[in-house]
Design an enzyme around this catalytic site. Structure first.
Site, PDB file in Angstrom:
ATOM      1  N   TYR A   1       1.242  -1.456   0.103  1.00 43.61           N
ATOM      2  CA  TYR A   1       0.111  -0.016  -0.108  1.00 43.61           C
ATOM      3  C   TYR A   1       0.975   1.347  -0.346  1.00 43.61           C
ATOM      4  O   TYR A   1       0.670   2.776  -0.517  1.00 43.61           O
ATOM      5  CB  TYR A   1      -1.208   0.254   1.161  1.00 43.61           C
ATOM      6  CG  TYR A   1      -1.852   1.910   1.022  1.00 43.61           C
ATOM      7  CD1 TYR A   1      -2.869   0.745   0.813  1.00 43.61           C
ATOM      8  CD2 TYR A   1      -1.730   2.137   1.598  1.00 43.61           C
ATOM      9  CE1 TYR A   1      -4.026   1.710   0.617  1.00 43.61           C
ATOM     10  CE2 TYR A   1      -2.451   3.205   1.722  1.00 43.61           C
ATOM     11  CZ  TYR A   1      -3.980   2.986   0.924  1.00 43.61           C
ATOM     12  OH  TYR A   1      -5.211   4.589   0.453  1.00 43.61           O
TER      13      TYR A   1
ATOM     14  N   PHE B   1      -8.167  21.101 -24.182  1.00 48.21           N
ATOM     15  CA  PHE B   1      -8.035  20.225 -24.606  1.00 48.21           C
ATOM     16  C   PHE B   1      -9.251  19.451 -24.070  1.00 48.21           C
ATOM     17  O   PHE B   1      -9.236  20.389 -22.834  1.00 48.21           O
ATOM     18  CB  PHE B   1      -6.360  18.799 -24.331  1.00 48.21           C
ATOM     19  CG  PHE B   1      -7.142  17.707 -24.557  1.00 48.21           C
ATOM     20  CD1 PHE B   1      -7.311  17.245 -25.490  1.00 48.21           C
ATOM     21  CD2 PHE B   1      -7.820  16.875 -23.606  1.00 48.21           C
ATOM     22  CE1 PHE B   1      -7.969  15.274 -25.978  1.00 48.21           C
ATOM     23  CE2 PHE B   1      -7.503  15.249 -23.766  1.00 48.21           C
ATOM     24  CZ  PHE B   1      -8.262  15.004 -25.560  1.00 48.21           C
ATOM     25  N   THR B   2      -9.940  18.886 -24.510  1.00 42.25           N
ATOM     26  CA  THR B   2     -11.651  18.320 -23.907  1.00 42.25           C
ATOM     27  C   THR B   2     -11.534  18.272 -22.016  1.00 42.25           C
ATOM     28  O   THR B   2     -11.930  19.475 -21.785  1.00 42.25           O
ATOM     29  CB  THR B   2     -12.223  17.695 -24.259  1.00 42.25           C
ATOM     30  OG1 THR B   2     -10.653  15.803 -23.375  1.00 42.25           O
ATOM     31  CG2 THR B   2     -13.057  17.723 -25.582  1.00 42.25           C
TER      32      THR B   2
ATOM     33  N   ASP C   1       1.743  19.960 -20.951  1.00 43.08           N
ATOM     34  CA  ASP C   1       0.504  18.918 -20.984  1.00 43.08           C
ATOM     35  C   ASP C   1       1.779  17.926 -21.474  1.00 43.08           C
ATOM     36  O   ASP C   1       1.336  18.653 -23.125  1.00 43.08           O
ATOM     37  CB  ASP C   1      -0.414  19.218 -21.499  1.00 43.08           C
ATOM     38  CG  ASP C   1      -1.948  17.303 -22.246  1.00 43.08           C
ATOM     39  OD1 ASP C   1      -0.829  17.191 -21.645  1.00 43.08           O
ATOM     40  OD2 ASP C   1      -2.959  18.147 -22.032  1.00 43.08           O
TER      41      ASP C   1
ATOM     42  N   LYS D   1      -0.021   7.087 -23.056  1.00 41.10           N
ATOM     43  CA  LYS D   1       0.802   7.553 -24.489  1.00 41.10           C
ATOM     44  C   LYS D   1       1.774   7.445 -24.970  1.00 41.10           C
ATOM     45  O   LYS D   1       2.178   6.150 -25.012  1.00 41.10           O
ATOM     46  CB  LYS D   1       0.251   9.204 -24.997  1.00 41.10           C
ATOM     47  CG  LYS D   1      -1.651   9.450 -25.167  1.00 41.10           C
ATOM     48  CD  LYS D   1      -2.115   9.690 -24.256  1.00 41.10           C
ATOM     49  CE  LYS D   1      -3.428  10.139 -24.881  1.00 41.10           C
ATOM     50  NZ  LYS D   1      -4.145  10.129 -22.879  1.00 41.10           N
TER      51      LYS D   1
ATOM     52  N   ARG E   1     -13.719  15.193 -33.466  1.00 40.95           N
ATOM     53  CA  ARG E   1     -13.117  15.806 -33.272  1.00 40.95           C
ATOM     54  C   ARG E   1     -13.547  17.537 -34.137  1.00 40.95           C
ATOM     55  O   ARG E   1     -12.983  17.804 -34.617  1.00 40.95           O
ATOM     56  CB  ARG E   1     -11.652  15.988 -33.024  1.00 40.95           C
ATOM     57  CG  ARG E   1     -11.059  14.913 -32.490  1.00 40.95           C
ATOM     58  CD  ARG E   1     -10.469  15.052 -30.663  1.00 40.95           C
ATOM     59  NE  ARG E   1     -11.463  14.887 -30.288  1.00 40.95           N
ATOM     60  CZ  ARG E   1     -11.726  14.156 -28.477  1.00 40.95           C
ATOM     61  NH1 ARG E   1     -10.773  14.087 -28.480  1.00 40.95           N
ATOM     62  NH2 ARG E   1     -12.566  14.403 -27.846  1.00 40.95           N
TER      63      ARG E   1
ATOM     64  N   PHE F   1     -18.654  14.130 -25.768  1.00 41.49           N
ATOM     65  CA  PHE F   1     -18.497  13.421 -27.084  1.00 41.49           C
ATOM     66  C   PHE F   1     -18.297  11.783 -26.514  1.00 41.49           C
ATOM     67  O   PHE F   1     -18.472  10.629 -27.274  1.00 41.49           O
ATOM     68  CB  PHE F   1     -17.435  14.058 -27.935  1.00 41.49           C
ATOM     69  CG  PHE F   1     -16.146  13.731 -26.793  1.00 41.49           C
ATOM     70  CD1 PHE F   1     -16.414  15.319 -26.169  1.00 41.49           C
ATOM     71  CD2 PHE F   1     -15.378  12.757 -27.009  1.00 41.49           C
ATOM     72  CE1 PHE F   1     -14.763  14.656 -25.307  1.00 41.49           C
ATOM     73  CE2 PHE F   1     -14.420  12.659 -25.576  1.00 41.49           C
ATOM     74  CZ  PHE F   1     -14.150  14.124 -25.011  1.00 41.49           C
TER      75      PHE F   1
HETATM   76  N1  F0G Z   1      -3.825  15.543 -22.141  1.00 36.23           N
HETATM   77  C1  F0G Z   1      -4.190  15.389 -23.563  1.00 36.23           C
HETATM   78  C2  F0G Z   1      -3.382  16.381 -24.668  1.00 36.23           C
HETATM   79  C3  F0G Z   1      -4.777  14.265 -23.938  1.00 36.23           C
HETATM   80  O1  F0G Z   1      -5.054  13.680 -25.626  1.00 36.23           O
HETATM   81  C4  F0G Z   1      -5.420  13.170 -23.230  1.00 36.23           C
HETATM   82  C5  F0G Z   1      -6.057  12.485 -22.984  1.00 36.23           C
HETATM   83  C6  F0G Z   1      -5.187  13.989 -21.485  1.00 36.23           C
HETATM   84  C7  F0G Z   1      -4.782  15.068 -21.174  1.00 36.23           C
HETATM   85  C8  F0G Z   1      -6.028  12.962 -20.497  1.00 36.23           C
HETATM   86  O2  F0G Z   1      -5.861  11.960 -20.304  1.00 36.23           O
HETATM   87  O3  F0G Z   1      -7.551  10.853 -21.130  1.00 36.23           O
HETATM   88  O4  F0G Z   1      -5.327   9.445 -19.241  1.00 36.23           O
HETATM   89  O5  F0G Z   1      -7.144  11.287 -18.836  1.00 36.23           O
HETATM   90  N2  F0G Z   1      -6.741  12.296 -24.592  1.00 36.23           N
HETATM   91  C9  F0G Z   1      -7.535  10.482 -25.298  1.00 36.23           C
HETATM   92  C10 F0G Z   1      -7.834  11.187 -26.524  1.00 36.23           C
HETATM   93  C11 F0G Z   1      -8.627  10.587 -24.553  1.00 36.23           C
HETATM   94  O6  F0G Z   1      -8.180  10.175 -27.029  1.00 36.23           O
HETATM   95  O7  F0G Z   1      -6.995  11.817 -27.198  1.00 36.23           O
HETATM   96  P1  F0G Z   1      -6.556  10.574 -20.155  1.00 36.23           P
END
Ligand code: F0G
Length: 462
Positions: free
Chosen positions: A77, A129-130, A220, A263, A387, A454
């Site tokens: 843990y 970014f979303t 990021d 990624k 997108r 989305f």
């Molecule tokens: N920042 C970027 C540039 C991303 O592309 C993503 C995720 C995140 C932050 C968030 O990270 O998914 O680990 O919580 N992108 C994925 C995509 C979901 O399909 O582009 P996460």
């Protein structure tokens, strides 16, 4: 007689040791399941997908070195040895002294946003970014797009479309005052712009400007090695530098960073934030305990952290990143032969189809990119993602759709997963849909969730 120059191709710096069968489906079946999924590729069952280009997030093939590391998981843990190994590699490769692990990238975005943003603050960034923007908004901030105008034009070939427009940034600092800006949020490459990088020159200039106004700079760094690759291949003075060197120099200008390890690090789950800011570190090391897990695991198993630590060592290998980008370039070059409209230059993690030009007869209200992603799936079982207007969501103040200039379908490449033959099959399917494009009608939204719509929205055919 002139000497014949023979082209020398690149190839993957690995061979296949284990395979995963994929199911072949009929068009009739895909028509049926696409309707059930409300023409949203996020709602399809993965077993109904042939070539899955939904995302490069968590869909990568780990190496035997990473899998071997999984067996060394220390699932204590507190104080797992895998955490300390990960921490060592974060220091070594990102140059950040402090680490807070999280279950994935958005966990880190949540903690950073909460620690740094006060209600009424502004957070400038190189395109939204979303999940990043949503966490900034939920913390009470307002996101402000300060990317260069070229980034909003799919046909502009600027080599660094991820750059920040220094004038836009300075105008914001002057308008609201440096105190109202907790940090500038800089991503590289920029996902929503089509995987477009920023240059080192631009980063250095942004750093100078943020210093002048006493504003912090956060990164990021989710796909930072792709950004490093573009700096190496496109920016003067970096040709001879290694990816590791460029990554470290990029990070040296930032106060902190967050990473979705799903990624660059080629793992299936994981994320972290890392910083040189002791105050932010202490705050987030504390809040991680509330939302993710203890500060030495942050919602991850020990084995996941081991795979991440080893993934960092692999991600900076030039041949690896060259093969990744080479595969995407190959795909783009093949699509170009059929005249398919795309975003240029080709991006670091995906090919982006330009749905506005692909389906010029559909108004943005009819969700052209959503429609196109569904059509491609039905044609061949290839899954991409929208997108465009659906991803952009609604303006929280007015409740109206945001109308982004870019209306795209993203075909995202998992790392080390698909072969060139898969790409040929996918290219031929898109060419077929393009051939039949005039018959395509748009969609209407039938169900809309409140956050990040989305992912879960449903649509019906007009
Ligand atoms: N920042 C970027 C540039 C991303 O592309 C993503 C995720 C995140 C932050 C968030 O990270 O998914 O680990 O919580 N992108 C994925 C995509 C979901 O399909 O582009 P996460």
């Amino acid at each position: 007689m002139a000497k014949k120059i023979i082209k020398r191709s690149w190839a993957e710096p690995f061979k296949i040791k284990m395979v995963e069968p994929i199911k072949m489906t009929t068009k009739e079946h895909r028509e049926k399941v696409a309707k059930i999924a409300g023409y949203n590729t996020f709602l399809l069952k993965s077993e109904d997908v042939y070539i899955d280009l939904l995302t490069d997030s968590g869909t990568n093939a780990m190496s035997d070195y990473q899998w071997a590391g999984m067996m060394l998981g220390d699932e204590a843990y507190a104080g797992s040895r895998n955490f300390y190994y990960l921490w060592d590699n974060v220091k070594k490769y990102y140059g950040m002294p402090y680490l807070v692990p999280t279950h994935q990238g958005r966990g880190a975005e949540h903690l950073v946003s909460k620690a740094m943003i006060k209600p009424g603050d502004y957070i400038p960034g190189n395109m939204y970014f979303t999940t990043t923007r949503l966490h900034q908004e939920l913390a009470g901030g307002t996101f402000v797009d300060v990317i260069i105008d070229e980034a909003h034009d799919s046909q502009n070939r600027h080599p660094f479309k991820g750059n920040i427009d220094l004038q836009k940034l300075e105008d914001l600092f002057e308008k609201v005052g440096g105190k109202k800006v907790p940090y500038v949020s800089m991503a590289g490459p920029v996902n929503m712009a089509g995987g477009q990088p920023f240059s080192m020159e631009n980063l250095r200039a942004v750093k100078k400007l943020t210093d002048k106004y006493g504003v912090k700079l956060w990164f990021d760094a989710t796909r930072a090695t792709e950004n490093a690759y573009y700096i190496k291949t496109r920016e003067k003075g970096f040709e001879e530098k290694t990816i590791a060197y460029i990554l470290k120099e990029m990070c040296s200008y930032f106060d902190g960073l967050w990473v979705s390890a799903k990624k660059d690090l080629m793992v299936n789950i994981g994320g972290f934030l890392a910083t040189r800011n002791k105050k932010v570190f202490e705050e987030t090391r504390n809040t991680v305990v509330i939302y993710e897990g203890l500060h030495t695991y942050g919602g991850l198993a020990g084995r996941d952290m081991e795979a991440m630590a080893r993934g960092i060592e692999e991600m900076v290998q030039y041949d690896n990143i060259r093969a990744r980008i080479g595969q995407i370039e190959y795909c783009g070059n093949q699509l170009e032969k059929y005249g398919i409209p795309m975003v240029y230059p080709f991006g670091g993690h995906a090919i982006f189809l330009d749905a506005k030009r692909f389906l010029p007869h559909l108004k943005q209200d009819l969700f052209p990119a959503q429609t196109l992603a569904a059509e491609i799936y039905v044609d061949s079982g290839v899954r991409g993602m929208e997108r465009g207007i659906v991803s952009a969501g609604r303006n929280p103040e007015t409740g109206k759709h945001r109308y982004p200039k870019l209306e795209l379908v993203r075909l995202t490449f998992p790392r080390r997963v698909y072969t060139q033959a898969h790409i040929d099959v996918m290219v031929e399917s898109i060419a077929q849909v393009f051939e039949d494009r005039k018959k395509i009608k748009g969609l209407k939204m039938a169900y809309e969730p409140k956050y990040l719509r989305f992912f879960q929205a449903k649509f019906a055919k007009l």
